[in-house]
Write a protein that holds these residues in place. Structure first.
Motif: not given
Length: 548
Positions: A108-111, A120-133, A323-327
């Motif tokens: 669940l974590m941002p990365s 790919p659908w959200a257009g993120w190339d780095s972990p989003p600033a979302l507090a999912t954990v 393992w870099s985001f978003p690979a």
């Protein structure tokens, strides 16, 4: 027919179990009843936000777990899917809470994997600033608790319905209700659940107590600003300052009082709802089958997928050194984390040794209790058996530490064995009781008629025939010991690490691969124990010619 108690021999298993528990509680309460500590606690500005958050997490996790359990059993019991679910419950329960929390965080974590899939659908190339954990509302922690508590409640329901007499009565009541035109779900709500829910009171109370006092899962998934009250109490208990330590003991007692208050509130609510629910049961209408029944199987499939993803992620991340985001695939894989695990063989050895000793002690006490008491005593002993599950862990381990200090066992493996056994024994007893109490007493009558002693009967007939449930109870005790975190940290005084303490320590750092490796190891050890129990059961079935 029931087995006879053997004189007053029941005193020794009851005493061996109850004495350390009562001693720990007495000492913990003595430390927690410090008036100055209570004044500092009530004046501390961190108390009320942590208290509110802890109550919210515990209540939400308990309510959602209960609702899902009722829904699943109502629409699934009696079907082939229920039989398959029942077979998998042991495997789900074998996954330790901390390992599940670490794997769920990696999901669940941002990365984590989930957001990588939609990047790919959200257009993120780095972990989003979302507090999912570690979100401020504790939603990730609630999700983790529900993921572990629903299998526990389903297991308890299955145990209630497993005895032949209970299963026959259930089937007859269902058939009678359906013959009168009621859908099966309606019969469950109007006839069966009112009978079964009171028997689930103690497991439900255990779920509420755990949700309110959980520390290990909260360290991984729970919010930090503010933390839950249990996290706050745990940090105060670890403080070197005696005054802060006493404040932690007072906070632990406050959690215990909240557990008791919640139980009292649930009891009063049940009494208040008794009359309207009774009126609904007998009003005679025949509602249409619920449309939500079709969602049960997809929900169970989603739950199984989460468990599989959690375990697969632990294995995957343990070798994903870069393992870099978003690979979706790591740039570099290595076995460095597992090399470190191999170098930590003493940790693995201590974990396995403690688990074997605690599970053996738990099974011996459980068998001794079964052999020396009549079945009618089980209900009287239930509060004592469930006590380690109902008393908040932060309060109980503080008392256990005082016991270990007085016995000069603090920081020793013997002290850890005592602490782990106290938690393993009740689970072993709960796991063993249905099979042991259901053993046909006519075998003993036949052996006695043939002139065999009771010892010969136990060694040659009864225990070999009960070998599979005894092995299953030992596996349960083993898993409980491996999962111990609070007691290992506190009674072990930081001198003995286990795979659980290593995984949770690494969770607060940045060594993700090593954390995943230790968490996977924590899940594998109980899996090996349950695998051994399964092998024993299968071998016995083949020997007795009862294999399906």
């Amino acid at each position: 027919m029931t087995l006879r108690p053997v004189g007053r021999a029941w005193w020794w298993p009851a005493g061996l179990f109850a004495l350390p528990l009562l001693a720990a509680l007495t000492l913990a309460l003595g430390a927690a009843l410090d008036a100055q500590a209570w004044r500092r606690l009530l004046d501390d500005p961190a108390l009320w936000p942590a208290l509110s958050l802890g109550l919210w997490v515990g209540a939400a996790a308990t309510a959602v777990s209960l609702a899902l359990t009722l829904w699943i059993v109502t629409h699934l019991h009696g079907s082939p899917a229920w039989a398959r679910l029942e077979r998998w419950l042991g495997a789900l329960l074998a996954v330790p809470h901390a390992a599940f929390a670490v794997g769920l965080a990696l999901l669940l974590m941002p990365s984590g994997l989930l957001l990588r899939l939609i990047a790919p659908w959200a257009g993120w190339d780095s972990p989003p600033a979302l507090a999912t954990v570690q979100d401020p509302f504790g939603l990730a922690l609630i999700a983790g608790l529900v993921g572990k508590e629903v299998p526990f409640l389903l297991w308890n329901v299955a145990a209630q319905l497993r005895p032949v007499a209970q299963a026959t009565q259930l089937r007859q009541q269902l058939q009678a209700g359906q013959a009168m035109g009621y859908p099966a779900a309606s019969v469950w709500w109007r006839v069966l659940w009112p009978q079964l829910l009171p028997r689930l009171a103690l497991p439900l109370l255990a779920v509420w107590a755990y949700g309110l006092s959980v520390v290990d899962m909260a360290l991984v998934l729970g919010p930090t600003r503010p933390p839950t009250l249990a996290q706050l109490a745990w940090s105060w208990l670890l403080d070197a300052d005696a005054a802060v330590n006493a404040q932690g003991a007072a906070a632990s007692l406050l959690i215990a009082l909240l557990v008791a208050a919640g139980a009292l509130a649930a009891l009063l609510l049940a009494r208040a709802l008794r009359a309207p629910l009774r009126a609904r049961q007998v009003r005679g209408d025949r509602p249409a089958p619920a449309r939500t029944a079709a969602l049960v199987r997809p929900l169970l499939g989603a739950g199984a997928l989460v468990y599989a993803a959690v375990l697969a992620l632990l294995a995957f991340v343990s070798v994903a050194s870069v393992w870099s985001f978003p690979a979706l695939w790591p740039q570099r894989a290595s076995l460095e984390a597992w090399s470190t695990v191999v170098e930590s063989l003493p940790v693995l050895g201590d974990t396995a040794l403690l688990a074997l000793a605690a599970s053996f002690t738990g099974v011996v006490l459980a068998v001794a209790w079964m052999e020396t008491t009549p079945p009618a005593w089980d209900r009287r002993a239930a509060p004592l058996v469930f006590a380690p599950m109902l008393i908040p862990g932060v309060l109980l381990v503080a008392g256990l530490y005082q016991v270990a200090l007085r016995l000069r066992l603090d920081g020793s493996l013997a002290g850890l064995w005592l602490a782990h056994s106290l938690f393993s024994a009740p689970y072993a007893l709960v796991a063993l009781a249905p099979a042991y109490r259901g053993f046909d007493a006519r075998y003993e009558q036949t052996a006695r008629a043939l002139g065999r002693s009771r010892t010969a009967f136990l060694l040659l007939i009864k225990w070999p025939m009960l070998l599979a449930p005894i092995a299953a109870a030992a596996a349960v005790g083993f898993a409980v010991s491996v999962a111990q975190y609070l007691s290992t940290q506190f009674v072990g005084a930081g001198r003995h690490a286990t795979v659980t303490t290593e995984a949770l320590t690494l969770a607060s750092g940045g060594q993700r691969t090593l954390m995943a490796a230790f968490a996977l190891l924590q899940a594998l050890l109980p899996a090996l124990a349950f695998g051994a129990a399964w092998w024993v059961a299968r071998r016995q079935s083949r020997r007795l010619g009862t294999e399906a």
